[in-house]
Design an enzyme around this catalytic site. Structure first.
Site, PDB file in Angstrom:
ATOM      1  N   TYR A 142       0.826  -1.210   0.000  1.00 25.87           N
ATOM      2  CA  TYR A 142       0.000   0.000   0.000  1.00 25.87           C
ATOM      3  C   TYR A 142       0.860   1.260   0.000  1.00 25.87           C
ATOM      4  O   TYR A 142       0.401   2.331  -0.363  1.00 25.87           O
ATOM      5  CB  TYR A 142      -0.939   0.034   1.213  1.00 25.87           C
ATOM      6  CG  TYR A 142      -2.026  -1.022   1.187  1.00 25.87           C
ATOM      7  CD1 TYR A 142      -1.821  -2.240   0.564  1.00 25.87           C
ATOM      8  CD2 TYR A 142      -3.260  -0.791   1.783  1.00 25.87           C
ATOM      9  CE1 TYR A 142      -2.810  -3.207   0.541  1.00 25.87           C
ATOM     10  CE2 TYR A 142      -4.251  -1.757   1.761  1.00 25.87           C
ATOM     11  CZ  TYR A 142      -4.013  -2.959   1.138  1.00 25.87           C
ATOM     12  OH  TYR A 142      -4.990  -3.915   1.114  1.00 25.87           O
ATOM     13  N   LYS A 192       3.535 -15.320   3.781  1.00 23.27           N
ATOM     14  CA  LYS A 192       3.541 -16.187   2.593  1.00 23.27           C
ATOM     15  C   LYS A 192       5.006 -16.488   2.301  1.00 23.27           C
ATOM     16  O   LYS A 192       5.535 -16.187   1.223  1.00 23.27           O
ATOM     17  CB  LYS A 192       2.823 -15.462   1.430  1.00 23.27           C
ATOM     18  CG  LYS A 192       2.591 -16.301   0.194  1.00 23.27           C
ATOM     19  CD  LYS A 192       1.568 -17.410   0.365  1.00 23.27           C
ATOM     20  CE  LYS A 192       1.517 -18.272  -0.886  1.00 23.27           C
ATOM     21  NZ  LYS A 192       0.726 -19.512  -0.693  1.00 23.27           N
ATOM     22  N   ASP A 224      -2.768 -18.208   3.063  1.00 20.65           N
ATOM     23  CA  ASP A 224      -3.871 -18.949   2.427  1.00 20.65           C
ATOM     24  C   ASP A 224      -4.477 -19.951   3.413  1.00 20.65           C
ATOM     25  O   ASP A 224      -5.696 -20.089   3.522  1.00 20.65           O
ATOM     26  CB  ASP A 224      -3.430 -19.628   1.115  1.00 20.65           C
ATOM     27  CG  ASP A 224      -2.053 -20.270   1.199  1.00 20.65           C
ATOM     28  OD1 ASP A 224      -1.397 -20.175   2.250  1.00 20.65           O
ATOM     29  OD2 ASP A 224      -1.634 -20.890   0.198  1.00 20.65           O
ATOM     30  N   ASP A 248      -5.549  -6.542   5.790  1.00 23.62           N
ATOM     31  CA  ASP A 248      -6.747  -5.906   5.235  1.00 23.62           C
ATOM     32  C   ASP A 248      -7.759  -6.979   4.850  1.00 23.62           C
ATOM     33  O   ASP A 248      -8.939  -6.919   5.207  1.00 23.62           O
ATOM     34  CB  ASP A 248      -6.341  -5.067   4.008  1.00 23.62           C
ATOM     35  CG  ASP A 248      -7.481  -4.230   3.470  1.00 23.62           C
ATOM     36  OD1 ASP A 248      -8.454  -3.993   4.207  1.00 23.62           O
ATOM     37  OD2 ASP A 248      -7.403  -3.811   2.298  1.00 23.62           O
ATOM     38  N   ASP A 252     -11.463  -8.309   7.016  1.00 24.19           N
ATOM     39  CA  ASP A 252     -12.832  -8.326   6.473  1.00 24.19           C
ATOM     40  C   ASP A 252     -13.430  -9.726   6.627  1.00 24.19           C
ATOM     41  O   ASP A 252     -14.613  -9.880   6.950  1.00 24.19           O
ATOM     42  CB  ASP A 252     -12.844  -7.944   4.982  1.00 24.19           C
ATOM     43  CG  ASP A 252     -13.087  -6.456   4.766  1.00 24.19           C
ATOM     44  OD1 ASP A 252     -12.555  -5.671   5.576  1.00 24.19           O
ATOM     45  OD2 ASP A 252     -13.793  -6.085   3.803  1.00 24.19           O
TER      46      ASP A 252
HETATM   47  C1  IPM Z   1      -9.485  -0.566   5.569  1.00 24.81           C
HETATM   48  C2  IPM Z   1      -9.869  -0.066   4.214  1.00 24.81           C
HETATM   49  C3  IPM Z   1      -8.722   0.772   3.686  1.00 24.81           C
HETATM   50  C4  IPM Z   1      -7.498  -0.106   3.644  1.00 24.81           C
HETATM   51  C5  IPM Z   1      -8.970   1.428   2.314  1.00 24.81           C
HETATM   52  C6  IPM Z   1     -10.247   2.224   2.291  1.00 24.81           C
HETATM   53  C7  IPM Z   1      -7.798   2.272   1.872  1.00 24.81           C
HETATM   54  O1  IPM Z   1     -10.196  -1.100   3.370  1.00 24.81           O
HETATM   55  O2  IPM Z   1      -9.254   0.248   6.470  1.00 24.81           O
HETATM   56  O3  IPM Z   1      -9.412  -1.790   5.747  1.00 24.81           O
HETATM   57  O4  IPM Z   1      -7.342  -0.886   2.725  1.00 24.81           O
HETATM   58  O5  IPM Z   1      -6.688  -0.023   4.549  1.00 24.81           O
HETATM   59 MN    MN Z   2     -10.224  -3.036   4.346  1.00 30.44          MN
END
Ligand code: IPM
Ligand code: MN
Length: 361
Positions: A142, A192, A224, A248, A252
């Protein structure tokens, strides 16, 4: 205590959820005899519209002069066509970098009243689910060099450099081990290493850090496999430490196990007390202004602020208990709604949690 909080409402549902968290913070301050003052600042799409850039200098200045930052969410289809540096997300990455927020803590816990909202089998969730993802936040792909170009064969080509140095890995691993000491004492370092050089470095440094924490259990796990184990046996995990991109994605995934992305708070910490607090979910432009947003992740982020930046432990507990109380009483926003529960909107949920706050809980 008096504390200065910078508020970044952002885009989409950001303003609605931040307002509810502020309501909760103010009541908490009243009950426990504190004073919180707020300075709203611009970031994301709204900052692009009003100032021409996603992260105005003034915003960084105000955040640095504050004790902590509370952030809603940024982004939306209106700004999706902008080039990388002019997207709302660039503001978010920029502020994380500018404030040196290298440690992103994302706890995922399945609350009893929401057990039915978890998509996993009952036998699996009965084992419990209470883990903490510690995501490295200002390195890796990133933050590496990026470019899009036409190569010498005429192919349109893009490169995102993924880079880590030893000190970056060391400080985040230390953070994870320290946090594990206050939890169940087990760290899973995710990489990884069978493919990536950055992961082999990660593993080497993680093993060095582990020597300083003989009291903490440790394992390496490939990313993975981790994605699979999170579904198969989430109770296995206590603290997961990993690099930016893996963290990230895995966070989620973990959020869904708790029933909804609308439930997950986060803390982004530098060294010392300073931190930025935001829900893990995004700006959900499709439901902005409809009252459907779930403010709980932001309210729980505010609780993390009290705990990590202000050392207000009872106050943070009180907020978490008020959230439990609202859920136990059957109140649900649309994303976590289930049969027999009472559907409420964002403001109502914020109000119910605020009313449920008490020092004696
Ligand atoms: C998060 C979001 C951010 C990230 C994006 C919006 C840049 O997905 O905070 O997880 O990837 O860090
Ligand atoms: Mn995110």
């Amino acid at each position: 205590m008096e504390k200065k909080i910078a508020l970044i409402h952002g885009d989409g549902i950001g303003p609605e959820i931040v307002d509810e968290a502020v309501k909760v913070l103010n009541k908490t301050a009243d009950i426990f005899g504190h004073k919180f003052t707020y300075t709203p600042v611009l970031m994301g799409g709204i900052a692009i519209d009003e100032t021409g850039v996603p992260l105005p200098e003034e915003t960084v200045k105000v955040c640095k002069a504050s004790d902590s930052v509370l952030l809603g969410a940024v982004g939306g289809p209106k700004w999706d066509k902008g080039e990388g540096k002019m997207r709302p997300e660039a503001g978010l990455l920029g502020i994380r970098g500018a404030l040196g927020l290298y440690a992103n803590l994302r706890p995922a816990k399945l609350l009893k009243p929401l057990a039915g909202a978890c998509p996993l089998k009952k036998e699996t969730t009965e084992q419990g689910l209470d883990l903490l993802i510690v995501r490295e936040l200002i390195g890796g792909a990133y933050f590496g060099d990026k470019r899009t170009f036409t190569d010498d064969k005429g192919h349109l080509t893009a490169i995102d450099e993924m880079k880590y140095s030893d000190f970056e890995v060391e400080r985040i691993c230390r953070k994870a081990f320290e946090l594990a000491r206050k939890r169940r004492g087990f760290v899973t370092s995710v990489d990884k290493a069978n493919v990536l050089d950055t992961s082999r470095l990660w593993r080497e440094i993680a093993h060095k850090v582990k020597e300083d924490y003989p009291d903490i259990g440790y394992e390496d796990m490939l990313v993975d496999n981790t994605a699979m184990q999170l579904i198969r046996n989430p109770a296995h995990f206590d603290v997961i430490v990993t690099e930016n991109l893996f963290g990230d994605i895995l966070s989620d995934e973990a959020s869904m196990l708790t029933g909804s992305l609308g439930m997950l708070p986060s803390a982004s910490l530098a060294d010392g007390e300073f931190g930025l607090y935001e829900p893990v979910h995004g700006s959900a432009p499709d439901i902005a202004g409809t009252g459907k947003a779930n403010p709980i992740a932001t309210i729980l982020s505010a609780a993390m602020m009290l705990r990590f930046s202000f050392g207000m432990l009872s106050e943070a507990d009180a907020i978490e208990k008020a959230v439990d109380k609202a859920l136990n009483a059957g109140y649900r926003t649309a994303d976590i709604m289930s049969e027999g529960c009472k559907l409420v909107n964002c403001t109502e949920m914020g109000g119910i949690i605020t009313d449920g706050l008490s020092a004696e809980n």
